[in-house]
Design an enzyme around this catalytic site. Structure first.
Site, mmCIF file in Angstrom:
data_model
loop_
_atom_site.group_PDB
_atom_site.id
_atom_site.type_symbol
_atom_site.label_atom_id
_atom_site.label_comp_id
_atom_site.label_asym_id
_atom_site.label_seq_id
_atom_site.Cartn_x
_atom_site.Cartn_y
_atom_site.Cartn_z
ATOM 1 N N HIS A 70 0.790 -1.142 -0.087
ATOM 2 C CA HIS A 70 0.012 0.125 0.056
ATOM 3 C C HIS A 70 0.871 1.159 0.199
ATOM 4 C CE1 HIS A 70 -3.427 2.346 2.086
ATOM 5 N NE2 HIS A 70 -2.809 3.391 1.407
ATOM 6 N N GLU A 111 0.552 7.677 -3.551
ATOM 7 C CA GLU A 111 1.343 7.372 -2.431
ATOM 8 C C GLU A 111 2.665 8.225 -2.557
ATOM 9 O OE1 GLU A 111 0.988 5.293 0.547
ATOM 10 O OE2 GLU A 111 -1.092 5.665 -0.252
ATOM 11 N N HIS A 115 3.145 10.607 0.420
ATOM 12 C CA HIS A 115 4.149 10.341 1.343
ATOM 13 C C HIS A 115 5.445 10.395 1.032
ATOM 14 C CE1 HIS A 115 0.736 8.481 4.059
ATOM 15 N NE2 HIS A 115 0.293 8.028 2.840
HETATM 16 O O1 U2P Z 1 -5.992 4.858 7.799
HETATM 17 C C1 U2P Z 1 -6.602 5.556 6.732
HETATM 18 C C2 U2P Z 1 -5.510 6.070 5.800
HETATM 19 O O2 U2P Z 1 -4.840 7.116 6.466
HETATM 20 C C3 U2P Z 1 -3.373 7.247 5.933
HETATM 21 N N1 U2P Z 1 -2.516 6.724 7.130
HETATM 22 C C4 U2P Z 1 -3.057 6.061 8.197
HETATM 23 C C5 U2P Z 1 -2.123 5.755 9.057
HETATM 24 C C6 U2P Z 1 -0.786 6.189 9.192
HETATM 25 O O3 U2P Z 1 0.009 5.823 9.868
HETATM 26 N N2 U2P Z 1 -0.368 6.959 8.118
HETATM 27 C C7 U2P Z 1 -1.193 7.167 7.043
HETATM 28 O O4 U2P Z 1 -0.798 7.843 5.949
HETATM 29 C C8 U2P Z 1 -3.417 6.148 4.765
HETATM 30 O O5 U2P Z 1 -3.780 7.125 3.927
HETATM 31 P P1 U2P Z 1 -3.275 6.838 2.120
HETATM 32 O O6 U2P Z 1 -1.923 6.615 2.373
HETATM 33 O O7 U2P Z 1 -3.960 5.409 1.867
HETATM 34 O O8 U2P Z 1 -3.880 8.056 1.524
HETATM 35 C C9 U2P Z 1 -4.576 5.098 5.345
HETATM 36 O O9 U2P Z 1 -4.898 4.590 4.172
#
Ligand code: U2P
Length: 216
Positions: A70, A111, A115
């Site tokens: 993910h 992502e 991130h």
């Molecule tokens: O948990 C739901 C979404 O929040 C983001 N998430 C959650 C926990 C964490 O420690 N860090 C984080 O980014 C994720 O978002 P996404 O990357 O999918 O947009 C996770 O799916």
């Protein structure tokens, strides 16, 4: 002047509304690239995603994936940085290389923006780190080919993962469920990608017994 005074409450209400929706929309400030404490490698149980999420993502859900990558999330002891400044785009070659383990172009780009930009590594470095950390995890055979729904104790799933990956720490693995259904396994890694304990805000969100939808 009198007209302007009369409109003052309306303008004030509009300003308040704007401030409120702006905060509600994005309560996380932009992070600063490279400033974070550790990583979370998030492994998604693909059958759950495909069974429950509306998507136009043919590739992932047309094939029998089990755990897919993910994301690799730069994380702080509390919370995480996101959407750091970057104009870099993910090269097509990188996307194609990633697809076998992260089978959605949309997810790869998302992502990176949310991130990867905060890793301070650049797109190539970030996805190389993601690939390396994903490939370092051994998924026990039992969970790779799962023709039928499996109900399993959370403790058993955790011990299977820890047995297959002796370097992992039990306080460095958290499970994420929706109701009884397993959605994700999250693994905490230090900045050199070695296992470490998760921060206190990363909690198990599964009950004692959980359900894995079959891999088909
Ligand atoms: O948990 C739901 C979404 O929040 C983001 N998430 C959650 C926990 C964490 O420690 N860090 C984080 O980014 C994720 O978002 P996404 O990357 O999918 O947009 C996770 O799916």
């Amino acid at each position: 002047m009198r007209v302007a005074m009369k409109r003052l409450p309306v303008i004030a209400t509009l300003l308040l509304l704007f401030a409120f929706t702006a905060t509600a929309r994005d309560d996380r400030p932009r992070g600063t690239a490279g400033i974070f404490d550790y990583y979370v490698l998030s492994l998604s149980w693909s059958p759950e995603y495909c069974a429950t999420t509306r998507r136009d993502d043919e590739l992932q859900c047309a094939r029998p994936y089990a755990f897919v990558a993910h994301g690799l999330w730069p994380q702080n002891e509390r919370g995480w940085p996101q959407d750091c400044e970057s104009r870099e785009r993910v090269p097509d070659a990188t996307i194609n290389r990633l697809l076998p383990i992260m089978p959605s172009k949309g997810l790869i780009i998302h992502e990176w923006r949310k991130h990867g930009t905060c890793s301070g590594l650049g797109a190539d470095g970030y996805f190389a780190a993601l690939e390396r950390s994903y490939r370092a995890i051994r998924i026990p055979d039992r969970y790779q080919r799962l023709p039928q729904t499996l109900t399993v104790d959370a403790a058993r799933l955790r011990s299977d993962l820890l047995q297959a990956n002796p370097a992992l720490r039990s306080d460095g693995v958290v499970l994420q469920c929706a109701g009884r259904y397993l959605q994700e396994v999250r693994i905490c890694l230090d900045r050199s990608l070695s296992p470490r304990a998760c921060g206190r805000d990363l909690r198990n969100r599964c009950g004692d017994s959980l359900v894995l939808r079959p891999v088909r």
